[in-house]
Design an enzyme around this catalytic site. Structure first.
Site, PDB file in Angstrom:
ATOM      1  N   HIS A 230      -1.853   1.644  -4.860  1.00 58.01           N
ATOM      2  CA  HIS A 230      -0.849   0.600  -4.652  1.00 58.01           C
ATOM      3  C   HIS A 230      -1.272  -0.611  -5.464  1.00 58.01           C
ATOM      4  CE1 HIS A 230       2.007  -2.076  -2.751  1.00 58.01           C
ATOM      5  NE2 HIS A 230       2.520  -1.049  -2.106  1.00 58.01           N
ATOM      6  N   ARG A 246       7.699  -7.743  -3.390  1.00 55.83           N
ATOM      7  CA  ARG A 246       8.296  -7.753  -4.725  1.00 55.83           C
ATOM      8  C   ARG A 246       9.787  -7.433  -4.662  1.00 55.83           C
ATOM      9  NH1 ARG A 246       5.723  -3.423  -7.054  1.00 55.83           N
ATOM     10  NH2 ARG A 246       4.405  -3.054  -5.242  1.00 55.83           N
TER      11      ARG A 246
END
Length: 548
Positions: A230, A246
């Site tokens: 990640h 995000r």
């Protein structure tokens, strides 16, 4: 106690399987290594993908395409299609179970964008989706009358010829080895990113125990080289900074204040871009300041709280330093729609390779895959167990496990098994991490071989059998080393870069490697690796898929 069906694993896949397997007349047990609230599923924060209108064939096809594209040619389109078409009913079922998905101003389930997706299809509960789903499923399982066997560590499965007949487990409260006979068994024990200890979002005990159990039972592991890193973990603590940050508009910037990557690209590309920035001497941050405190408190409440409590950062006003961390594992037990080559043994969730993720998982698909295939595994286990008799158990196998436990208690040791675990985690991250090469993999293999030899000289310093944490830690370490070796050997055999697997000495993706690698343990400590060869019909199917 005897149960018709035993499910191992307390994440969304295991819980769904147990719920589907339970009837008014049968007995179902769910075994968890720790407490029932601890799982990777509970930590999954971003959301669960689904096209909510089953009649919207174009949107479903888009979900299928995004998933297959992310798999880099190693996904099974038939199985992906099953999952994507099943998604709307799964969401409806979760709503009936009480999951409070966020809603838009019209009262419809809200959906946010996620990396690699062509449209907004990720349903969510703030930034704690996995926890909300897990808690609701636990409540539903209790209402169904499922028995929870907590703090119970599965050592092995038992077989009669090629049929499962139960599991052998360690009761942690008193270190007693017990047998749980069953007509059918579902394994849903999660992934193995915990082998990257100190460099992972996973807890340190997520070491792929059940993958080692599967190897010992004669099953093959598949795609073990594909570990998803990640891109955004909190730099100081490894805590997952959800992709939702995000998706809601957060920026990734370097220490010069420059944005350097598309924040909604796939995780492998973003993680690699961040690593390159760090190799240039730059720090990398996630910038959420422009979102405003009101939106952050509404959409990212857990991240807002954790950032302040863990590292003293107010993300509405300050930059949060991040780094890539091992997060999710695409590899696992080879199966087909949850079925293994052992009759009555089913697998689902992160530990199973059902052909969904291939070389790289699409964000938002893990909770969906876990619930869809957990549901299917439970249904298949129930159907298999109907009319079946309990098979005889060979207690010589159980005695072997008792002797292993007794031996760990019997001896003395001067070695620190926790230090070995940390050292293993660093070795895996540095040499079998985001970027690998032949030299780094050989170095990692030699080190893991050395540690495997050392692990058999480890003994409990504390000889008290009640709640002995050392015993389970030693057993976990042995399994972690077995799984680590399978990862390294698979990464060494795949001489290309594909999805989450990047070789600096083989930068290109090669058509001849568009196939899976299988790992089998032919005898203790010795692995056999081979490419999974496709039959003629599968080659025709893949040709049609690629043309499509």
């Amino acid at each position: 106690m005897i149960y018709d069906i035993v499910v191992v694993g307390g994440g969304v896949a295991g819980l769904m399987a147990a719920i589907e397997a339970k009837t008014d007349t049968n007995k179902v047990a769910l075994i968890t290594k720790g407490n029932i609230f601890k799982s990777n599923s509970a930590m999954a924060s971003g959301g669960i993908n689904a096209v909510l209108k089953p009649e919207d064939k174009e949107a479903i096809e888009s979900h299928i395409e995004d998933t297959f594209k992310s798999s880099k040619g190693l996904g099974n389109r038939k199985n992906i299609t099953y999952m994507c078409k099943r998604a709307s009913e799964i969401i409806s079922k979760l709503v009936r179970y009480g999951i409070p998905f966020d809603r838009d101003e019209k009262g419809n389930i809200a959906q946010r964008p996620f990396g690699g997706a062509g449209t907004n299809r990720t349903c969510y509960v703030g930034d704690k989706t996995g926890g909300a789903i897990t808690q609701a499923l636990i409540k539903k399982a209790k209402e169904c009358g499922i028995t929870f066997l907590v703090n119970t560590y599965v050592l092995n499965i038992t077989k009669d010829k090629n049929s499962v007949c139960g599991v052998v487990a360690l009761r942690r409260i008193d270190s007693t080895v017990l047998v749980y006979p069953a007509k059918a068994v579902v394994l849903a024990g999660g992934g193995y990113a915990g082998i990257y200890r100190g460099n992972s979002t996973n807890a340190q005990d997520y070491t792929g125990d059940l993958l080692a159990v599967a190897l010992r039972a004669g099953l093959a592991l598949k795609d073990m080289e594909f570990v998803q890193f990640h891109p955004t973990g909190i730099a100081k603590t490894n805590y997952l900074v959800t992709e939702a940050a995000r998706g809601e508009g957060g920026y990734l910037i370097n220490s010069d204040g420059e944005r350097f990557v598309n924040e909604l690209d796939t995780r492998d590309k973003i993680a690699k871009a961040i690593l390159e920035e760090k190799e240039k001497g730059h720090k990398v941050y996630i910038d959420l300041r422009h979102l405003g405190v009101e939106k952050i408190e509404k959409k990212l409440p857990s991240l807002y709280s954790v950032s302040f409590n863990q590292v003293g950062i107010d993300i509405s006003k300050e930059l949060l330093e991040i780094k890539p961390v091992a997060h999710y594992t695409m590899g696992g037990v080879n199966c087909n729609m949850c079925e293994t080559k052992i009759a009555g043994l089913f697998v689902c969730g992160e530990m199973a390779v059902n052909g969904i993720h291939g070389a790289n998982r699409l964000g938002g698909n893990s909770l969906l895959e876990g619930t869809v295939f957990g549901e299917l595994a439970g249904q298949k286990a129930l159907q298999y167990a109907k009319g079946k008799e309990f098979l005889p158990i060979d207690y010589n196998d159980v005695i072997k496990d008792i002797k292993i436990v007794d031996k760990i208690f019997a001896g003395d040791t001067s070695k620190n098994f926790n230090a070995i675990r940390v050292s293993l985690g660093n070795s895996m991250f540095n040499d079998v991490g985001i970027i690998r090469s032949k030299s780094s993999l050989v170095r990692a293999f030699d080190y893991v071989k050395y540690l495997r030899n050392q692990s058999y000289s480890l003994h409990c310093i504390n000889k008290e059998r009640r709640n002995n944490v050392e015993l389970v830690s030693i057993l976990e370490l042995r399994n972690a080393l077995e799984v680590s070796e399978a990862v390294i050997l698979s990464a060494k055999k795949r001489k290309e870069s594909r999805g989450a697997h990047h070789r600096s000495d083989y930068e290109d993706q090669k058509e001849k490697y568009q196939k899976h690698i299988l790992v089998k343990e032919i005898q203790k400590g010795f692995f056999k690796l081979e490419f999974e060869e496709k039959g003629f019909l599968n080659k025709v199917r893949d040709f049609i898929i690629n043309k499509h």
